[in-house]
Design a protein around this motif. Structure first.
Motif, short mmCIF file in Angstrom:
data_model
loop_
_atom_site.label_atom_id
_atom_site.label_comp_id
_atom_site.label_asym_id
_atom_site.label_seq_id
_atom_site.Cartn_x
_atom_site.Cartn_y
_atom_site.Cartn_z
N PRO A 1 41.15 38.95 49.21
CA PRO A 1 40.28 39.53 50.24
C PRO A 1 40.92 40.67 51.02
O PRO A 1 40.26 41.36 51.77
CB PRO A 1 39.97 38.35 51.15
N ARG A 2 42.24 40.83 50.89
CA ARG A 2 42.90 41.90 51.63
C ARG A 2 43.13 43.13 50.75
O ARG A 2 43.66 44.13 51.19
CB ARG A 2 44.25 41.39 52.10
N THR A 3 42.73 43.01 49.49
CA THR A 3 43.08 44.06 48.54
C THR A 3 41.98 45.12 48.44
O THR A 3 40.80 44.79 48.38
CB THR A 3 43.25 43.46 47.13
N THR A 4 42.42 46.36 48.40
CA THR A 4 41.50 47.44 48.07
C THR A 4 41.82 47.89 46.66
O THR A 4 42.99 48.09 46.32
CB THR A 4 41.66 48.61 49.04
N VAL A 5 40.80 48.00 45.83
CA VAL A 5 41.01 48.37 44.44
C VAL A 5 40.49 49.79 44.22
O VAL A 5 39.40 50.13 44.68
CB VAL A 5 40.27 47.41 43.49
N PHE B 1 41.62 42.63 32.73
CA PHE B 1 42.19 42.61 34.08
C PHE B 1 41.74 41.38 34.85
O PHE B 1 42.55 40.65 35.41
CB PHE B 1 41.80 43.88 34.85
N THR B 2 40.43 41.13 34.87
CA THR B 2 39.96 39.97 35.65
C THR B 2 40.52 38.68 35.06
O THR B 2 40.75 37.72 35.78
CB THR B 2 38.42 39.90 35.66
N GLU B 3 40.73 38.68 33.76
CA GLU B 3 41.23 37.46 33.12
C GLU B 3 42.71 37.23 33.41
O GLU B 3 43.10 36.17 33.88
CB GLU B 3 41.06 37.65 31.61
N ARG B 4 43.52 38.27 33.17
CA ARG B 4 44.97 38.06 33.25
C ARG B 4 45.53 38.29 34.64
O ARG B 4 46.48 37.65 35.06
CB ARG B 4 45.68 39.02 32.28
N TYR B 5 44.99 39.27 35.35
CA TYR B 5 45.60 39.62 36.63
C TYR B 5 44.63 39.38 37.78
O TYR B 5 44.75 39.99 38.83
CB TYR B 5 46.02 41.09 36.63
N GLY B 6 43.66 38.51 37.57
CA GLY B 6 42.67 38.27 38.61
C GLY B 6 43.30 37.89 39.93
O GLY B 6 42.80 38.24 41.01
N ALA B 7 44.46 37.22 39.87
CA ALA B 7 45.11 36.75 41.09
C ALA B 7 45.64 37.90 41.92
O ALA B 7 45.95 37.73 43.10
CB ALA B 7 46.26 35.81 40.73
N ALA B 8 45.77 39.08 41.32
CA ALA B 8 46.31 40.22 42.07
C ALA B 8 45.32 40.70 43.11
O ALA B 8 45.68 41.44 44.01
CB ALA B 8 46.65 41.36 41.12
N VAL B 9 44.06 40.31 42.96
CA VAL B 9 43.03 40.82 43.86
C VAL B 9 42.59 39.72 44.82
O VAL B 9 42.18 38.66 44.40
CB VAL B 9 41.81 41.31 43.06
#
Lengths: 285, 451
Positions: free
Chosen positions: B373-377, B363-371
């Protein structure tokens, strides 16, 4: 108001409202205990009709408060007739202010809205608060005083208490969760889809021209549709629409083509229609 | 009348034990209802008590089961009943064909009496619905009942509605099974005491069932509860948003405006909030052990999607893939959801068991951009890594980038860290919450979702 549960069913049936035992029992209790009745259920199962039928059989006046987003005190309780007050003030120029003041805040200048009308009424009244879930949360707070003590406080006039308690029906589509405080003050009635037998009787009563066998088939198919996982389940209103459509088409038995052509009457979403068609083994649309 | 009063208070207490909120006022109303209705008709009594004691439709199934214990249909077993399995089956087939509810109830009583008893000593014996149904096997009557009904209607092809017959018969059989269950509970309650059985043997409402042990029916029931629950949560979120919108004091602007009043801050200036809708990323473990939990949460978040600027959902077992599109509106057939996710997304690599380390790393590798400062995971899963590396740096990185990371764990808190669970290690990096039932989930969602 009513002598027994059977009395409720029989008299409601007399107006063309066929009540299930649950509905009849709860209406009877609401009348006997003098508590408001909160009716929930999907759209089109006859929640509003119930209030109308009760008003009809008890020869009561029906006062209706239609809730909507932003309905407020001046729409639900009362309002002062400002224009008339201004006229009154300008008409009585040579009076002292004290006289004018006591006069313009009197009954004559009060515009009663549904809740006050229902509370003040001398004759038997059925108060229908329709689609309570559409109103804002603040409105619920307003209803609490009215529903628990049947009184309304108008600061300039004092507290108005009901001389004769109205029969109150609140309806809700569960579009918003009503507060626990409001629920607590009411008897709760959930009107679901009717049992097969009851629905057959309803169809026969409302669409008398439809044949016995066809009525039974219609009700069975609608029952099967309700068991499916659809976005909008067909309600009694849709069953009746469908029955009327079939009557207008002059059908005497259900067959595949007929169902496929008229499925749009009972189902209101394209994906629902497709899903139902697949489950009922109709050919592709 | 005191005996009846005891029954009513007992019933209310049993319902309270299952989480139904009943106050004294409701109990008094219930007693007045009983007074008004009398005890002659049991079904009227049932409706009357339901109207006074309950406040919502979700509690009705629970109420019915508890009511059957406190106001039982009768005492003891039926008399002069034939105990023979074959006769019972014959009569049941007839009752099913005629859809005769009263006869079905009587047969359920006879079946439990004849087939359901076990044990011989007074301390250990009882009545088992499972054993009754296992011996009677009502589900095998389907073909016979169908033939019976068809024969009566006069040959096959008796109309379009005929194709619904199988489902209708299945429905009736299901009803009979329910009757047998209620009857067995009644008989056991006679022996062991109502209060205990009402607390232990009645199925709790769906929102209080543990996700990890819920059966298929309960999960289906839960999925149907998604929309109403979402509406409820939306109301609560809106209320929180309203409160938050009033905001805190903006010190700089308060001081600036105080200059006109000689430096005395007469009027506080509140911070204005920009209405930015928060973004949400969901990482869901969909492996067999926790899939019921993940499915439900995904559907719930999807139902809440209009509350957020953007919702992205990722599913993983030991590889990770985005499934946001599969949850899209109109496509969401809740029952087939997990099957579809498994069919259309790449979730497994070499083996089929879950691996948090690899999936989180991916996840951090491929979709890191999805997260941002406004994102709650939200991470959903039991944190059982099957002994592989938990990959803590990936989680640390996630926590650094996101506004907030919450981990919802469907396991009870006292099992965290047992066996292959890496829960304590993760819990040090992100906030981990126990989330075992739909009720807990809705409380968490209402409290944790960003506004």
């Amino acid at each position: 108001m009513f002598t027994s549960v059977d009395d409720v069913s029989a008299r409601l049936a007399g107006t063309g409202y066929l009540a299930s035992p649950a509905v009849a029992t709860t209406v009877f209790l609401a009348a006997r205990l003098g508590k408001p009745l909160l009716v929930e259920g999907p759209a089109g199962v006859g929640k509003t009709e119930l209030a109308k039928a009760v008003a009809q059989v008890t020869a009561a006046r029906l006062v209706r408060l239609q809730c909507y987003e932003g309905v407020d005190e001046s729409r639900a309780l009362y309002e002062w007739n400002h224009a008339k007050q201004l006229l009154r003030i300008s008409a009585g120029r040579d009076e002292s202010w004290d006289e004018t003041r006591t006069d313009i805040f009197s009954e004559e200048f009060l515009l009663p809205r549904p809740l006050l009308t229902a509370i003040r009424g001398e004759e038997p009244t059925v108060l229908l608060i329709d689609e309570t879930d559409k109103a804002d949360v603040e409105m619920e707070g307003l209803l609490l005083e009215v529903l628990s003590d049947f009184q309304i406080t108008v600061p300039e006039l004092g507290t108005v208490t009901a001389t004769r308690r109205p029969f109150v029906v609140l309806t809700s589509n569960a579009g918003r969760e009503l507060s626990e405080a409001l629920r607590r003050r009411c008897l709760f009635l959930h009107i679901g889809f009717p049992e097969e037998e009851l629905e057959r009787r309803i169809v026969r009563l409302k669409v008398p021209g439809l044949g016995e066998a066809l009525t039974a088939s219609v009700v069975r198919v609608v029952g099967a549709l309700r068991a499916m996982d659809l976005r909008k389940l067909p309600s009694v209103a849709e069953t009746l629409d469908w029955a009327r459509t079939l009557l207008a088409l002059g059908a005497d038995t259900l067959d595949e083509n007929l169902v496929r052509d008229t499925l749009g009457v009972i189902l209101k979403h394209q994906d629902d229609i497709q899903k139902a068609a697949a489950k009922l083994d109709l050919d592709a649309l | 009348m005191t005996a009846v009063a005891d029954r009513i208070t007992g019933l209310a207490a049993a319902l309270r034990a299952h989480g139904v909120r009943i106050g004294t006022g409701e109990t008094v109303d219930a007693a007045r209802a009983v007074e008004a209705l009398g005890l002659a008709d049991r079904e009227l009594l049932r409706e009357g008590l339901a109207a006074t004691l309950l406040h919502g439709p979700g509690q009705r199934a629970l109420f019915d089961a508890v009511f059957d214990l406190y106001f039982p249909r009768g005492i003891g077993g039926p008399e002069d009943a034939p105990r023979d399995r074959e006769t019972l089956r014959d009569r049941l087939a007839e009752a099913l064909a005629a859809d005769d509810r009263a006869l079905m109830a009587r047969l359920a009583a006879e079946a439990v009496d004849g087939l359901g008893g076990y044990g011989s000593s007074p301390a250990s014996d009882g009545w088992s619905a499972y054993q009754t149904l296992d011996r009677l096997r009502p589900q095998t009557l389907l073909a016979r009942v169908r033939a019976d009904i068809r024969g009566r209607a006069g040959g096959p092809g008796a109309g379009f509605a005929d194709r619904l017959l199988d489902d209708e018969i299945r429905h009736r059989i299901e009803e009979f099974r329910r009757l047998v269950g209620a009857e067995a509970r009644r008989r056991v309650a006679e022996r062991r005491g109502r209060d205990e059985i009402a607390r232990r043997a009645v199925r709790p409402t769906a929102d209080r069932v543990d996700f990890l042990i819920a059966d298929r029916d309960q999960l289906t029931e839960l999925r149907r509860a998604v929309q109403p629950l979402a509406r409820k949560l939306a109301t609560r979120l809106a209320a929180r948003r309203r409160r938050a919108a009033r905001g805190t004091i903006d010190l700089r602007r308060t001081l600036r405006s105080s200059l006109s009043t000689g430096g005395v801050p007469m009027r506080p200036v509140l911070r204005r909030r920009r209405p930015v809708r928060p973004e949400l990323v969901l990482l869901c473990d969909v492996s067999g052990s926790v899939s019921g939990f993940s499915d439900f949460t995904m559907l719930l978040v999807q139902a809440l999607h209009d509350q957020f600027g953007k919702v992205r959902v990722f599913a993983f077992v030991n590889r990770l893939d985005e499934v946001t599109g599969l949850l899209g509106h109109g496509r969401a057939d809740p029952d087939g959801l997990s099957a579809r996710i498994r069919a259309e997304a790449v979730l497994t690599g070499w083996h089929g068991s879950s691996d948090y380390g690899v999936a989180l790393g991916e996840f951090t590798e491929r979709y890191g951009a999805a997260v941002g400062p406004r994102t709650t995971v939200f991470v959903l899963g039991d944190a059982r890594t099957n002994m592989s590396d938990p990959n803590l740096p990936a989680v640390r990185e996630l926590a650094r980038r996101a506004r907030r990371v919450h981990w919802l764990n469907p396991e009870p808190r006292d099992r965290w860290g047992t066996g292959d669970s890496a829960a304590p290690a993760y819990a040090e990096l992100v906030r981990m919450h126990e989330c075992r039932t739909a009720r807990q989930l809705s409380a968490l969602v209402a409290g944790l979702l960003p506004v």
